[in-house]
Design an enzyme around this catalytic site. Sequence first.
Site, PDB file in Angstrom:
ATOM      1  N   THR A 238     -12.902   8.878  26.428  1.00 43.56           N
ATOM      2  CA  THR A 238     -13.110  10.377  25.034  1.00 43.56           C
ATOM      3  C   THR A 238     -14.636  10.631  24.996  1.00 43.56           C
ATOM      4  OG1 THR A 238     -11.730   9.047  23.504  1.00 43.56           O
ATOM      5  CG2 THR A 238     -13.163  10.987  22.921  1.00 43.56           C
ATOM      6  N   ARG A 266       2.821   9.341  23.214  1.00 37.26           N
ATOM      7  CA  ARG A 266       1.278   9.169  22.288  1.00 37.26           C
ATOM      8  C   ARG A 266       0.264   9.916  22.268  1.00 37.26           C
ATOM      9  NH1 ARG A 266      -4.214   6.990  21.647  1.00 37.26           N
ATOM     10  NH2 ARG A 266      -4.540   6.215  20.924  1.00 37.26           N
ATOM     11  N   VAL A 267      -0.156  10.310  21.266  1.00 38.63           N
ATOM     12  CA  VAL A 267      -1.070  10.945  20.586  1.00 38.63           C
ATOM     13  C   VAL A 267      -1.929  10.191  19.371  1.00 38.63           C
ATOM     14  CG1 VAL A 267      -2.191  12.950  19.355  1.00 38.63           C
ATOM     15  CG2 VAL A 267      -0.113  13.427  20.732  1.00 38.63           C
ATOM     16  N   GLY A 268      -3.194  10.391  20.020  1.00 39.75           N
ATOM     17  CA  GLY A 268      -4.458   9.336  19.410  1.00 39.75           C
ATOM     18  C   GLY A 268      -5.070  10.442  18.144  1.00 39.75           C
ATOM     19  N   ASP A 269      -6.123   9.560  17.613  1.00 39.83           N
ATOM     20  CA  ASP A 269      -7.132  10.587  16.633  1.00 39.83           C
ATOM     21  C   ASP A 269      -7.746  11.369  16.985  1.00 39.83           C
ATOM     22  OD1 ASP A 269      -8.689   8.743  18.619  1.00 39.83           O
ATOM     23  OD2 ASP A 269     -10.584   8.908  17.461  1.00 39.83           O
ATOM     24  N   GLY A 290     -13.077   5.371  19.776  1.00 39.56           N
ATOM     25  CA  GLY A 290     -12.456   4.505  19.536  1.00 39.56           C
ATOM     26  C   GLY A 290     -10.721   4.310  19.517  1.00 39.56           C
ATOM     27  N   ASN A 291     -10.534   2.998  18.252  1.00 40.40           N
ATOM     28  CA  ASN A 291      -9.407   2.870  17.999  1.00 40.40           C
ATOM     29  C   ASN A 291      -8.401   4.061  17.723  1.00 40.40           C
ATOM     30  OD1 ASN A 291     -10.385   0.179  19.238  1.00 40.40           O
ATOM     31  ND2 ASN A 291      -7.982  -0.605  19.403  1.00 40.40           N
ATOM     32  N   GLY A 292      -7.771   4.841  18.023  1.00 37.86           N
ATOM     33  CA  GLY A 292      -7.391   6.169  17.706  1.00 37.86           C
ATOM     34  C   GLY A 292      -6.556   5.805  16.400  1.00 37.86           C
TER      35      GLY A 292
HETATM   36  N1  ASP Z   1      -9.915   8.095  20.285  1.00 34.15           N
HETATM   37  C1  ASP Z   1      -9.251   7.793  21.778  1.00 34.15           C
HETATM   38  C2  ASP Z   1      -7.701   7.275  21.211  1.00 34.15           C
HETATM   39  O1  ASP Z   1      -7.538   6.765  20.490  1.00 34.15           O
HETATM   40  C3  ASP Z   1      -9.598   6.521  22.966  1.00 34.15           C
HETATM   41  C4  ASP Z   1     -10.658   6.729  23.079  1.00 34.15           C
HETATM   42  O2  ASP Z   1     -11.935   6.510  22.240  1.00 34.15           O
HETATM   43  O3  ASP Z   1     -10.693   5.077  23.774  1.00 34.15           O
HETATM   44  O4  ASP Z   1      -6.791   8.156  21.985  1.00 34.15           O
END
Ligand code: ASP
Length: 402
Positions: A238, A266-269, A290-292
Amino acid sequence: MSISRRDFLAAAALGSTSMAMGLSAGSQESRHIARPAPAGKRPALIAKNTGLHSLDAAYDLLRRGGDTLDAVVLVCKAREDDANDQTVGLGGLPNEDGVVELDASCMHGPTRRAGAVGAVKNIKNVSVLARAVMDHTGHVMLVGEGAERFAEKMRFPKENLLTERSRKMWLLWKETMSHQDWWGPGLSDPNWKPPAPPTSEEWRRKREQMEQVAAELGIEPEWREYAIERVLHRQHGTIHCSAVNEKGEMSGMTSTSGLEWKIAGRVGDSPIIGAGCYTDQDVGSAGAVGNGEENIRVAGAHTIVENMHRGMSPLDAGMDALQRVTRLYNNDKTRLRYIQMVYYILRNDGAYAGVSLWSQSYTGKRAQFAVHDGKARLEDTVALFEGAYIEWPPVPKLPEGK
Ligand code: ASP
């Protein structure tokens, strides 16, 4: 004796660097004490560390009176164009079907508008596409096929985003690791149990197997170690950038190829306004890497801007958002160690903060962010927990008893 994927993954997690860093001995929570933010300087930009090399050009643009959205597009687009950045745009690592799907969002402070796109294939510059949704439609967000048709109408070039290197890394994952990694139950499943650690012998054999497969796939020798590491331990990708100009106008933008090997669609944050990006130029701007899945559930970027609106410093606003992430798991570090979150925070007076859940990656690399308020530089984040997170597995497959 055969090694199960779950066992192997646990070895990767526990038997290697993170153990050496004392994670298993109980990571220390940083002693973060609320303090007033230092007065800021304008103009200013904050970005993920990978954005560092574009910050001089973006700062220059702001100094010349350019729009803050143009400045953040400049930073994000440069990452999308770089085939060696496998976390965004061209060369981004694909989903479980081997298809690159991109997400992006932006907010323009002066006009208080937003644009976003999700799960877009074949269009490299989704940051620019998110902006086009904002500029040329009455909507905020377009996804999938509709977003691609819109891009075609707007004359965005269609291109194959899967580079040979990323394709081979996907094959390496398929052959040596994949058991449908992102299929349930998830980390937040009440039945989830941490994986049992395998022996160092099992760990050694697995690496040997991966080296052999990597060679057979034709991954260049100088890229093999990197490819194996990326497959074993996913890294955060990202790009986010927030900017403020001399007048106090602000914009923010986030662009990503999301979690590698994710389930198609899949759609993240990153494209979610309020999670991966949020800007209110009367207050400030924030973005996330990070972890979306966790960040969506705390509406991270909006929470941070709202916290600043209520008087918190950028640092305290970010630490509070991180604490909300820990609350999702009742502060249970056996789960939290599988998560990393970095927030990039810029207040409208130019004061800033970069905060992270963990201080290090599994390789021991210190979490950092890029900033420019007269000089482009990297700074260490303020971390909620000292130690390394374990990025993989996102979710060990079957909880006991299922
Ligand atoms: N935030 C991103 C997502 O979850 C991934 C990442 O930042 O590593 O899609």
